[in-house]
Design an enzyme around this catalytic site. Structure first.
Site, PDB file in Angstrom:
ATOM      1  N   LYS A 198       0.854  -1.181   0.000  1.00 10.40           N
ATOM      2  CA  LYS A 198       0.000   0.000   0.000  1.00 10.40           C
ATOM      3  C   LYS A 198       0.890   1.230   0.000  1.00 10.40           C
ATOM      4  CE  LYS A 198      -3.610   2.438   2.467  1.00 10.40           C
ATOM      5  NZ  LYS A 198      -4.658   2.366   3.483  1.00 10.40           N
ATOM      6  N   ARG A 208     -10.681   9.803   1.840  1.00  8.24           N
ATOM      7  CA  ARG A 208     -10.564  10.430   3.165  1.00  8.24           C
ATOM      8  C   ARG A 208     -11.711  11.417   3.391  1.00  8.24           C
ATOM      9  NH1 ARG A 208      -3.910  11.068   3.040  1.00  8.24           N
ATOM     10  NH2 ARG A 208      -3.548   8.802   2.883  1.00  8.24           N
ATOM     11  N   LYS A 222       0.997   9.950   5.702  1.00 10.45           N
ATOM     12  CA  LYS A 222       1.155   8.586   6.203  1.00 10.45           C
ATOM     13  C   LYS A 222       2.474   7.976   5.740  1.00 10.45           C
ATOM     14  CE  LYS A 222      -3.853   8.093   6.631  1.00 10.45           C
ATOM     15  NZ  LYS A 222      -5.055   7.220   6.496  1.00 10.45           N
ATOM     16  N   GLU A 238       7.479  -6.770   1.280  1.00  4.10           N
ATOM     17  CA  GLU A 238       6.247  -6.690   2.090  1.00  4.10           C
ATOM     18  C   GLU A 238       5.342  -7.892   1.831  1.00  4.10           C
ATOM     19  OE1 GLU A 238       5.006  -4.947   4.404  1.00  4.10           O
ATOM     20  OE2 GLU A 238       5.874  -2.938   4.444  1.00  4.10           O
ATOM     21  N   LYS A 253      -2.079  -1.488  -4.004  1.00  5.69           N
ATOM     22  CA  LYS A 253      -2.969  -0.328  -3.956  1.00  5.69           C
ATOM     23  C   LYS A 253      -2.149   0.943  -4.049  1.00  5.69           C
ATOM     24  CE  LYS A 253      -5.990   1.859  -0.650  1.00  5.69           C
ATOM     25  NZ  LYS A 253      -6.453   1.856   0.700  1.00  5.69           N
ATOM     26  N   SER A 279     -10.117   5.619  -4.765  1.00  2.00           N
ATOM     27  CA  SER A 279     -11.049   6.739  -4.918  1.00  2.00           C
ATOM     28  C   SER A 279     -10.578   7.773  -5.927  1.00  2.00           C
ATOM     29  CB  SER A 279     -11.268   7.391  -3.551  1.00  2.00           C
ATOM     30  OG  SER A 279     -10.033   7.809  -2.991  1.00  2.00           O
TER      31      SER A 279
HETATM   32  C1  PBG Z   1      -7.353   3.668   5.363  1.00  2.00           C
HETATM   33  C2  PBG Z   1      -7.675   3.385   3.955  1.00  2.00           C
HETATM   34  C3  PBG Z   1      -7.492   4.267   2.906  1.00  2.00           C
HETATM   35  C4  PBG Z   1      -8.018   3.670   1.778  1.00  2.00           C
HETATM   36  C5  PBG Z   1      -8.504   2.413   2.153  1.00  2.00           C
HETATM   37  N1  PBG Z   1      -8.266   2.244   3.512  1.00  2.00           N
HETATM   38  C6  PBG Z   1      -6.949   5.638   2.886  1.00  2.00           C
HETATM   39  C7  PBG Z   1      -5.656   5.916   3.501  1.00  2.00           C
HETATM   40  O1  PBG Z   1      -4.807   5.052   3.667  1.00  2.00           O
HETATM   41  O2  PBG Z   1      -5.474   7.084   3.837  1.00  2.00           O
HETATM   42  C8  PBG Z   1      -8.061   4.331   0.434  1.00  2.00           C
HETATM   43  C9  PBG Z   1      -9.076   3.834  -0.514  1.00  2.00           C
HETATM   44  C10 PBG Z   1      -9.372   4.738  -1.636  1.00  2.00           C
HETATM   45  O3  PBG Z   1      -8.737   5.788  -1.842  1.00  2.00           O
HETATM   46  O4  PBG Z   1     -10.309   4.404  -2.381  1.00  2.00           O
HETATM   47  N2  PBG Z   1      -6.709   2.742   6.084  1.00  2.00           N
END
Ligand code: PBG
Length: 330
Positions: A198, A208, A222, A238, A253, A279
């Site tokens: 990720k 968010r 993050k 990982e 992701k 998203s």
């Molecule tokens: C949070 C999480 C995120 C997403 C899925 N779980 C956002 C982040 O890590 O800030 C993002 C999914 C998306 O953007 O569609 N743990």
């Protein structure tokens, strides 16, 4: 001898031979729908940065679950968007047996037992600061205390009937710790989908907004736990660790900008490999389509097919229901 005896266009000339040589075909059964859950009844709340995606109260979520079943979409990934009143520094709402997520899970499982449910395991919807874990005085996300919280969260989700717990937090050692706790509690069938690779991506912005963590996160980022965008070998490291710790499926992701990672993972390990069309990818495709700049149906199906071609076994996407309808010609 090559040209003219070899003519690549010969097989492309007619639909029948194009169909016969097609290597990858997108199916509804490759897709996982994604939904945001809110409190209330009869509530559908638009997410401004994701036109067409609504946050749903549980009764509305049940309708969406029914549509997934009708269309042959095997699973639904749930993300809670809880009110500010339940957020705290210790994120304890995450393992409250009666929290929104667990009520949604029980309602869906009662109505549609065959629909797979995937629960996000990370603290960001529940923390006052929007980070995925518990922070120390300097704001640093502490690894072990966070893993302890994630274990509680995973056990609570499994108890509510979640089929997959999906840690998206990127703490070290959490897959093994969660697996052990699930086994000890007798949840031997609860699967783990590890968000293994990720990235610290700017494509998560609209998400968010949807779960209500962006305002709290503010200018925070993050980067101390999610992966650096420039790295590829680190993703394999990982993934290798998460497989060794007991992950049943691994995930890369975001999606489209990271298909090189999907291919490397699939080639290196051959385990169930999921990808998340996040998203920001949804927002890009939707905005360009709404402007009349792209043909939405064509670009969405092309993007999803490309993910499958890259090696993904399943794709989490906000477009799952639209895509499944388009695939049937609806
Ligand atoms: C949070 C999480 C995120 C997403 C899925 N779980 C956002 C982040 O890590 O800030 C993002 C999914 C998306 O953007 O569609 N743990």
């Amino acid at each position: 001898m090559s040209f003219p005896a070899i003519r690549m266009r010969r097989m492309r000339r007619d639909a029948f031979s194009r169909a016969l040589m097609r290597e990858h075909t997108l199916l509804a059964s490759d897709l996982i729908m994604v939904a945001f859950v809110i409190e209330g009844e009869g509530q559908r709340e638009a997410v401004p940065s994701m036109p067409g995606v609504d946050r749903l109260s549980i009764d509305e979520l049940l309708k969406l679950g029914g549509e997934c079943v009708r269309l042959g979409i095997p699973a639904l990934a749930l993300f809670p968007s809880p009110g500010a009143d339940v957020k705290s520094l210790d994120a304890s709402e995450a393992w409250n047996p009666d929290n929104l997520m667990h009520r949604a899970t029980r309602a869906l499982k009662a109505r549609y037992p065959e629909l797979g449910l995937i629960g996000d395991v990370a603290l960001d919807p529940y923390t006052t600061h929007g980070q995925d874990g518990l922070i120390d005085d300097t704001g640093y996300v502490m690894n072990e205390p966070t893993v302890e919280a994630l274990i509680r969260m995973s056990l609570a989700q499994a108890e509510a009937g979640m089929d997959f717990v999906a840690p998206s937090d990127m703490m070290d050692g959490r897959i093994g710790a969660i697996r052990e706790a699930l086994e000890d509690a007798g949840h031997i069938h609860t699967r783990i989908l590890a968000y293994s690779a990720k990235y610290a991506s700017a494509f998560y912005g609209p998400f968010r907004d949807a779960v209500g963590s962006s305002a709290n996160l503010g200018k925070g980022n993050k980067h101390t736990y999610q992966m650096d965008v420039g790295n590829s070998n680190e993703a394999l490291h990982e993934i290798e660790l998460d497989i060794a710790e007991g992950a049943d499926a691994v995930m890369v992701k975001p999606g489209l900008p990271y298909l090189d990672i999907v291919r490397r993972v699939k080639d290196s390990f051959g385990v169930p490999t999921f990808v998340y069309q996040v998203s920001g990818e949804y927002a890009m495709l939707k905005a360009a389509s709404q402007n009349g700049w792209l043909d939405e149906r064509a670009v969405v199906l092309e993007s999803l097919t490309s993910m499958k071609r890259a090696g993904a076994d399943a794709i989490l996407t906000y477009y799952a229901i639209d895509a499944a309808r388009w695939l049937r010609g609806e």
